[in-house]
Design a protein around this motif. Structure first.
Motif, mmCIF file in Angstrom:
data_model
loop_
_atom_site.group_PDB
_atom_site.id
_atom_site.type_symbol
_atom_site.label_atom_id
_atom_site.label_comp_id
_atom_site.label_asym_id
_atom_site.label_seq_id
_atom_site.Cartn_x
_atom_site.Cartn_y
_atom_site.Cartn_z
ATOM 1 N N VAL A 61 28.911 46.820 34.808
ATOM 2 C CA VAL A 61 28.720 46.196 34.051
ATOM 3 C C VAL A 61 28.604 44.339 34.175
ATOM 4 O O VAL A 61 29.477 44.248 34.065
ATOM 5 C CB VAL A 61 28.975 47.116 33.201
ATOM 6 N N ILE A 62 27.812 43.970 33.144
ATOM 7 C CA ILE A 62 27.617 42.372 33.352
ATOM 8 C C ILE A 62 28.028 42.121 32.086
ATOM 9 O O ILE A 62 27.093 42.038 30.863
ATOM 10 C CB ILE A 62 26.813 41.429 34.420
ATOM 11 N N VAL A 63 28.988 41.346 31.276
ATOM 12 C CA VAL A 63 29.297 41.144 30.128
ATOM 13 C C VAL A 63 29.533 39.720 29.744
ATOM 14 O O VAL A 63 29.521 38.600 30.519
ATOM 15 C CB VAL A 63 30.458 41.496 29.879
ATOM 16 N N PHE A 64 28.669 39.453 28.652
ATOM 17 C CA PHE A 64 28.303 38.471 28.034
ATOM 18 C C PHE A 64 28.766 38.014 26.650
ATOM 19 O O PHE A 64 29.233 39.272 26.052
ATOM 20 C CB PHE A 64 26.743 38.125 27.936
ATOM 21 N N ASP A 65 29.457 36.811 26.630
ATOM 22 C CA ASP A 65 30.291 36.264 25.273
ATOM 23 C C ASP A 65 29.380 36.151 24.396
ATOM 24 O O ASP A 65 27.699 35.498 24.806
ATOM 25 C CB ASP A 65 31.418 35.383 25.646
ATOM 26 N N PRO A 71 31.671 27.483 33.592
ATOM 27 C CA PRO A 71 31.961 27.660 35.446
ATOM 28 C C PRO A 71 33.218 29.012 36.172
ATOM 29 O O PRO A 71 34.153 29.154 35.624
ATOM 30 C CB PRO A 71 33.315 26.429 35.701
ATOM 31 N N GLY A 72 32.748 29.404 36.519
ATOM 32 C CA GLY A 72 33.782 30.614 37.512
ATOM 33 C C GLY A 72 33.017 32.428 36.523
ATOM 34 O O GLY A 72 33.677 33.004 37.333
ATOM 35 N N LEU A 73 31.924 32.319 35.565
ATOM 36 C CA LEU A 73 32.186 33.139 34.925
ATOM 37 C C LEU A 73 30.707 34.071 35.151
ATOM 38 O O LEU A 73 30.226 34.715 35.360
ATOM 39 C CB LEU A 73 32.376 33.280 33.787
ATOM 40 N N TRP A 74 29.850 32.774 35.271
ATOM 41 C CA TRP A 74 28.699 32.955 34.970
ATOM 42 C C TRP A 74 27.748 31.820 35.814
ATOM 43 O O TRP A 74 27.038 31.002 35.176
ATOM 44 C CB TRP A 74 27.890 32.882 33.628
ATOM 45 N N THR A 75 27.618 32.032 36.968
ATOM 46 C CA THR A 75 27.601 31.048 37.436
ATOM 47 C C THR A 75 26.057 31.458 38.199
ATOM 48 O O THR A 75 25.046 31.829 38.712
ATOM 49 C CB THR A 75 28.585 31.109 38.583
ATOM 50 N N SER A 76 25.818 30.115 38.687
ATOM 51 C CA SER A 76 24.083 30.216 39.720
ATOM 52 C C SER A 76 24.530 31.443 40.587
ATOM 53 O O SER A 76 24.311 31.655 41.715
ATOM 54 C CB SER A 76 23.303 29.087 40.568
ATOM 55 N N LEU A 77 22.716 32.387 39.988
ATOM 56 C CA LEU A 77 22.955 33.123 40.716
ATOM 57 C C LEU A 77 21.426 32.926 42.467
ATOM 58 O O LEU A 77 21.379 33.327 43.407
ATOM 59 C CB LEU A 77 22.074 34.703 40.696
ATOM 60 N N PRO A 111 40.594 36.394 26.127
ATOM 61 C CA PRO A 111 40.850 35.234 24.661
ATOM 62 C C PRO A 111 39.596 35.079 24.234
ATOM 63 O O PRO A 111 39.447 33.916 25.599
ATOM 64 C CB PRO A 111 42.133 35.370 25.351
ATOM 65 N N GLY A 112 39.239 34.879 22.791
ATOM 66 C CA GLY A 112 38.288 33.218 22.465
ATOM 67 C C GLY A 112 36.947 33.948 22.886
ATOM 68 O O GLY A 112 36.114 33.343 21.575
ATOM 69 N N ALA A 113 36.591 34.624 24.001
ATOM 70 C CA ALA A 113 35.384 35.684 23.828
ATOM 71 C C ALA A 113 34.764 36.923 22.563
ATOM 72 O O ALA A 113 35.848 37.519 21.801
ATOM 73 C CB ALA A 113 34.788 35.702 25.345
ATOM 74 N N GLU A 114 33.631 36.652 22.600
ATOM 75 C CA GLU A 114 33.645 37.770 21.747
ATOM 76 C C GLU A 114 32.179 38.510 22.146
ATOM 77 O O GLU A 114 31.152 37.778 22.257
ATOM 78 C CB GLU A 114 33.517 37.191 20.521
ATOM 79 N N PHE A 115 32.081 39.968 22.325
ATOM 80 C CA PHE A 115 31.334 40.600 23.156
ATOM 81 C C PHE A 115 29.819 40.315 22.148
ATOM 82 O O PHE A 115 29.251 40.289 20.984
ATOM 83 C CB PHE A 115 31.435 41.821 23.316
ATOM 84 N N THR A 157 32.789 62.035 38.868
ATOM 85 C CA THR A 157 33.181 60.845 38.020
ATOM 86 C C THR A 157 32.090 59.777 39.062
ATOM 87 O O THR A 157 31.674 60.230 39.395
ATOM 88 C CB THR A 157 34.052 60.600 39.533
ATOM 89 N N LYS A 158 31.871 58.771 38.118
ATOM 90 C CA LYS A 158 31.571 57.359 38.926
ATOM 91 C C LYS A 158 32.587 56.409 38.668
ATOM 92 O O LYS A 158 33.389 55.775 38.214
ATOM 93 C CB LYS A 158 30.357 57.583 37.158
ATOM 94 N N LEU A 159 32.092 55.227 39.712
ATOM 95 C CA LEU A 159 32.226 53.741 40.098
ATOM 96 C C LEU A 159 31.088 53.028 39.314
ATOM 97 O O LEU A 159 30.139 52.790 39.403
ATOM 98 C CB LEU A 159 32.231 53.717 41.250
ATOM 99 N N TYR A 160 32.176 52.077 37.849
ATOM 100 C CA TYR A 160 31.621 51.753 37.488
ATOM 101 C C TYR A 160 32.374 49.837 37.697
ATOM 102 O O TYR A 160 33.359 49.593 37.206
ATOM 103 C CB TYR A 160 32.242 51.636 35.612
ATOM 104 N N SER A 161 31.360 49.128 38.640
ATOM 105 C CA SER A 161 31.901 47.704 37.955
ATOM 106 C C SER A 161 31.832 47.111 36.712
ATOM 107 O O SER A 161 30.909 46.796 36.778
ATOM 108 C CB SER A 161 32.060 47.462 39.706
ATOM 109 N N VAL A 162 33.240 46.183 36.569
ATOM 110 C CA VAL A 162 32.139 45.583 35.477
ATOM 111 C C VAL A 162 32.799 43.721 35.973
ATOM 112 O O VAL A 162 33.803 44.047 35.998
ATOM 113 C CB VAL A 162 33.573 45.565 34.512
ATOM 114 N N SER A 163 31.940 43.144 35.115
ATOM 115 C CA SER A 163 31.998 42.237 35.708
ATOM 116 C C SER A 163 31.965 41.052 34.510
ATOM 117 O O SER A 163 31.370 41.740 33.612
ATOM 118 C CB SER A 163 31.123 40.830 37.112
#
Ligand SMILES: Cc1cc2nc3c(=O)[nH]c(=O)nc-3n(C[C@H](O)[C@H](O)[C@H](O)COP(=O)(O)O)c2cc1C
Ligand code: SF4
Length: 451
Positions: free
Chosen positions: A318-322, A428-434, A275-279, A239-245
């Motif tokens: 996995v880091i997902v972008f709209d 804000p809160g989703l893709w903030t500065s690294l 809701p409202g976001a598209e891959f 099995t594998k641990l996948y973290s998704v953000s």
């Protein structure tokens, strides 16, 4: 839900499993079996036959790595449990330690037994201080139960584990830089020797990721054949641990069959887009991997399948972008982080990463033309000449941007600037500065530790 092996003891209230909880589910049976009935070589053979591959990013076969420690190698020998986890988007090791500390402890002791090591070290980042304290407490519990320390479970095997708090730098996750940090030196990588021959204090040292080590007890308890039934793809292992953000409805860390399709992780386990976001795209294995094209959603998330698709599994985070996120801006953000984290040892990385960021900033501002895009490609290609894996990793999002989103880059050129301004860039809160520093506990600062 698929079989939960690593998260078997994960609780809804998020409290860590105690020693009693862990034992109730078969915990420490593998260690008992190993020290009482198996030779170290037999343990290595089982791990090798299982096909388990390292979860720290490179996918190196675990049993093979352990077999590199020579039988006549000097003592003391060491195990480094890599709990650094500074790859942005990656939070699987923290959850694992916090869910079931004894699972990881048992994995380290088994590794120690297999290579006849004397001492283990948890190398943990400073923002995981609560987890470091949890580990210290549970290590003491294990000692009192005879599972750690002198003559483990009445056998001839003695082994103990310490917790080393990092001062908080990404490069300290690289195995040889980590050894330097533990020894109190500047944490530069050192490519001149193999860790299994000459690691900590010039002695044999095995470095493994938390998730890798946590996978070992169940393999020894349930056998190789059982382990090989767990994966979803022919080249997946266990099995594998996948973290998704990112912009998904239910971000989190999921234990799924190794080789689960990328699309199933995002649209199944993580509940699909907000809701409202598209891959638009994702980074499939942390910020050291490439942006993917839509067709890659079909790719099984295991080391070989990803490689075949021209990608890398990395940490499986996995880091997902709209669709409204500007990928030029997102890449600038990532490069700002990597520029700050470079150890500065070699020129391609020290100079090249800020230079890529500078070119992208000019593209974002509409001050660049097609020749700058070509230059960006050349500088990204040049990262292969860097001393360690840090710089090629940092260049991966740039490669993905230029390969799969070159049209989006071109929309910025020749005075046009960012087409996404006002359309939800850096929500804000989703893709903030690294590009902000770790919160380093005061005591680490005041002791002036180097890593
Ligand atoms: C720049 C850099 C950072 C790394 N950071 C980590 C990390 O945080 N955790 C980790 O397990 N491996 C990290 N690695 C990989 C380690 O060097 C090493 O390969 C790994 O810990 C071995 O464990 P595994 O065989 O179980 O994967 C990093 C590598 C590089 C080049
Ligand atoms: S690539 Fe070079 S400068 Fe960058 S972290 Fe590695 S050794 Fe240091």
């Amino acid at each position: 839900m698929s079989e939960q092996v690593l998260f078997k003891n994960r609780r809804v209230d998020c409290r860590p499993a105690s020693l009693a909880d862990y034992r109730a589910g078969g915990g420490y049976e593998a260690l008992t079996k190993a020290v009482r009935t198996m030779t170290p070589d037999e343990v290595i053979k089982v791990v090798m036959d299982s096909g388990l591959r390292g979860r720290g990013g490179a996918g190196f076969p675990t049993g093979r790595k352990w077999s590199f420690v020579r039988k006549d190698a000097p003592h003391p020998r060491y195990i480094q449990c890599n709990t650094d986890e500074m790859e942005p988007g990656t939070f699987k090791d923290r959850i694992l330690v916090n869910t079931d500390p004894h699972l990881v402890i048992e994995g380290i002791v088994l590794c120690g037994y297999a290579v006849q090591a004397d001492h283990g070290v948890f190398f943990i980042r400073p923002s995981y201080d609560a987890d470091a304290r949890l580990l210290e407490r549970e290590l003491e519990v294990a000692r009192e139960a005879g599972l750690l320390g002198k003559n483990i479970l009445g056998s001839d095997f003695s082994f103990d584990i310490d917790v080393h708090r990092s001062a908080g730098r990404y490069i300290c996750g690289e195995s040889s830089a980590q050894a330097n940090a533990i020894m109190g030196k500047r944490p530069n990588p050192d490519k001149n020797s193999h860790m299994t021959d000459s690691g900590l204090w010039g002695l044999p040292t095995v470095v493994n990721n938390v998730e890798t080590l946590a996978s070992v007890p169940s393999i020894l308890r349930n056998g190789v054949e059982w382990f090989q039934t767990l994966a979803a793809s022919p080249t997946g292992d266990g099995t594998k641990l996948y973290s998704v953000s990112g912009e998904v409805a239910e971000p989190g860390c999921f234990e799924l069959p190794g080789g689960t399709r990328l699309g199933d992780i995002i649209f199944g386990a993580a509940g699909g887009m907000l809701p409202g976001a598209e891959f638009k795209t994702c980074l499939p294995g942390g910020t050291s991997t490439s942006f993917v094209a839509r067709e890659h959603l079909e790719t099984p998330m295991d080391f070989d399948s990803m490689k075949k698709a021209g990608l890398s599994l990395g940490t499986g985070s996995v880091i997902v972008f709209d669709k409204n996120t500007c990928l030029v801006q997102a890449t600038i953000n990532i490069l700002a982080y990597f520029a700050r984290e470079s150890c500065g040892w070699c020129t391609p990385c020290r100079e090249g990463i800020p230079y890529m960021k500078h070119i992208l900033e000019r593209i974002e501002a509409g001050e660049a033309g097609e020749r700058d895009v070509e230059l960006l490609q050349r500088v990204a290609d040049g990262m292969e000449h860097a001393y360690c894996g840090f710089a090629p990793g940092a260049a991966m999002p740039v490669h993905g941007l230029l390969k799969h989103f070159r049209d989006e880059v071109r929309e910025h050129l020749d005075g046009r600037g960012c087409p996404f301004v006002g359309e939800g860039v850096a929500k804000p809160g989703l893709w903030t500065s690294l590009d902000r520093d770790e919160t380093v506990p005061d005591e680490a600062d005041s002791e002036g530790r180097d890593g």
